[in-house]
Each structure stands twice: as C-alpha cells, then as structure tokens.
Design an enzyme around this catalytic site. Structure first.
Site, PDB file in Angstrom:
ATOM      1  NE  ARG A 189       0.760  -4.925  12.096  1.00 28.60           N
ATOM      2  CZ  ARG A 189       1.980  -5.139  11.620  1.00 28.60           C
ATOM      3  NH1 ARG A 189       2.756  -6.047  12.151  1.00 28.60           N
ATOM      4  NH2 ARG A 189       2.410  -4.439  10.594  1.00 28.60           N
TER       5      ARG A 189
ATOM      6  CE  LYS B  50      -2.077  -0.908   3.631  1.00 31.20           C
ATOM      7  NZ  LYS B  50      -2.289  -0.482   4.985  1.00 31.20           N
TER       8      LYS B  50
ATOM      9  NE  ARG C 124      -5.762   0.408  10.215  1.00 29.84           N
ATOM     10  CZ  ARG C 124      -4.517   0.826  10.053  1.00 29.84           C
ATOM     11  NH1 ARG C 124      -4.245   1.749   9.166  1.00 29.84           N
ATOM     12  NH2 ARG C 124      -3.551   0.310  10.759  1.00 29.84           N
TER      13      ARG C 124
ATOM     14  NE  ARG D  56       7.439  -2.270  12.196  1.00 29.46           N
ATOM     15  CZ  ARG D  56       6.551  -1.644  11.415  1.00 29.46           C
ATOM     16  NH1 ARG D  56       6.973  -0.947  10.369  1.00 29.46           N
ATOM     17  NH2 ARG D  56       5.274  -1.719  11.660  1.00 29.46           N
TER      18      ARG D  56
ATOM     19  NE  ARG E 221       8.147  -4.658   7.727  1.00 28.21           N
ATOM     20  CZ  ARG E 221       7.025  -3.937   7.609  1.00 28.21           C
ATOM     21  NH1 ARG E 221       6.777  -3.292   6.478  1.00 28.21           N
ATOM     22  NH2 ARG E 221       6.169  -3.882   8.587  1.00 28.21           N
TER      23      ARG E 221
END
Ligand code: AMP
Length: 219
Positions: free
Chosen positions: A172, A17, A92, A161, A129
């Site tokens: 999430r 995104k 959202r 992270r 990541r």
C-alpha cells in the site's frame, strides 16, 4: 456554488486521515466523502456495486477511476454536502484529481491538507493495530483486549487485519508513493497545498489544521 468548503485530506494509511476528516465534518457541517467507506459498505451490503468491486478490494488493488469518479459525483448530490465536503481517500491519482476539478468547476477545492508520516511510523502504527472482527473497534497490540483476543465492547474476536500485515502495508505504501504522491505537486501548483506533521497527538494535528484553515480565511 461559491462558498462551499470542499477540502481534500491526503495521507498514507495510518496517518490519521479518517479521524481528522470526520472531525472537520462535525465542526463545519460538511459531508465526509470516504470512497473506501462507500466501497466497503457496498461489499458488506452485497449490492451490485459491492459484487463488482469485492475482489479488487480483497486484493488491495485500486477500483477503476471511472467508477470512483461517478461515486463521488453522486455523493456530492446528497443533501449533507450542501455546505461542502471533506474528501478522504479520493482523489488517489491525478486522473481522479482532474475529474474532480472538472465537475466541481469554479467552486473547486479550497484546500488540500497533507498529513505527513514517515513510512517507519506507518509500519509501527498499522502493525500494532488490532481490530474486532464483529464490531470493528480498534485496539493496540498492547491493549488487554488485543492480548486476550476478546473485544471489550461485544466479546467478538480481536485480530490483525490481513492488510495490516507487513507485506501488505509495504504494498500500500508503494502504491501511495507511485500514484498519490504526484497529487502533492498537482495541488501545490494551484497554491492549494498545506502540510501537517502527522507524528503528533490527534489534538495537536487538529489544532494545526484549524490554524491553517484560519490562516487562509476558511474558518
Ligand atoms: P481506503 O479505506 O481509502 O484505504 O480504501 C480501501 C480500498 O477501496 C482501496 O484499497 C481501494 O481498493 C478502494 N478505493 C478507495 N478509494 C479509492 C479511489 N479513490 N480510487 C480507487 N480505489 C479506491
């Protein structure tokens, strides 16, 4: 206000995104309105807003609809939004989508682009990541900098992270399915929804998006 190119980009974390939104902004001279970026910058700067939202962001929960609605409304007033904006991370949920529709009025949203990616691929992308704690450069876990733990740009520590760990990614994804998926029907019922396969190269996703905009006479 007619003639503004206001676009919503929807997708799970890791679907691309942010990358596609920024490219559309550069290409069409639009403002990139990312509520996540605005909130993170406020936390970093230690503003009153930042102090208010820090614990919510840290916990991975969502900030109140009233607060983000107002942030986006204010952001539309900035000069760089004169030709329109790409909304990334907002709306959202359907409350936010309704608020957006109300304050944009007839100018409204021209298209909602959903970048689709299966949950397993989101898991793969996000769990591999790695990010530099100092400058934010991202790496894959197989990159030299990630293996050595040292950033090639600034020498800072390269880490995973905390919200890119499997349990947090799962949380999430569940929030996305519960709150954000209903937005697809919201925009579909208005004839504004288009879908792009996110499991392709950045260039191919970009080309697909350009084709869809062109097909609608928007670019
Ligand atoms: P993002 O970078 O879009 O994943 O956003 C990071 C965090 O900012 C989220 O986990 C939320 O806490 C908050 N946030 C961003 N956008 C919204 C939104 N539209 N509504 C509520 N909270 C948001």
């Amino acid at each position: 206000m007619t003639g503004h190119l206001n676009l919503v980009v929807l997708g799970k974390q890791g679907a691309g995104k942010g990358t596609q939104s920024q490219r559309l902004c550069d290409l069409h001279g639009l403002a990139h309105i990312s509520t996540g970026d605005i909130l993170r910058a406020a936390v970093q700067a230690g503003t009153a807003l930042g102090r208010e939202v820090k614990s919510v962001l840290d916990s991975g929960g969502l900030v109140s609809d009233e607060l983000v609605n107002q942030l986006v409304k204010d952001r539309f007033e900035k000069p760089d939004a004169v030709k329109g904006a790409v909304l990334d991370g907002f709306p959202r949920n359907t409350f936010q989508a309704q608020a957006l529709e109300q304050f944009l009025g007839s100018d409204g949203i021209k298209l909602c682009i959903s970048i689709d990616l299966a949950n397993e691929l989101v898991m793969q992308r996000l769990s591999s990541r790695r990010v530099c704690q100092e400058c934010g450069t991202t790496y894959k876990d197989t990159d030299v900098a990630a293996i050595s733990g040292t950033c090639e740009v600034c020498g800072g520590d390269v880490v995973q992270r905390s919200d890119d760990k499997p349990e947090a990614i799962q949380k999430r994804l569940e929030t996305f399915e519960r709150d954000t998926l209903p937005l697809l029907s919201f925009y579909e019922s208005r004839g504004l929804l288009v879908k792009v396969n996110g499991d392709q190269s950045v260039a191919k996703v970009a080309a697909d998006i350009d084709g869809l905009l062109h097909g609608r006479g928007l670019a």
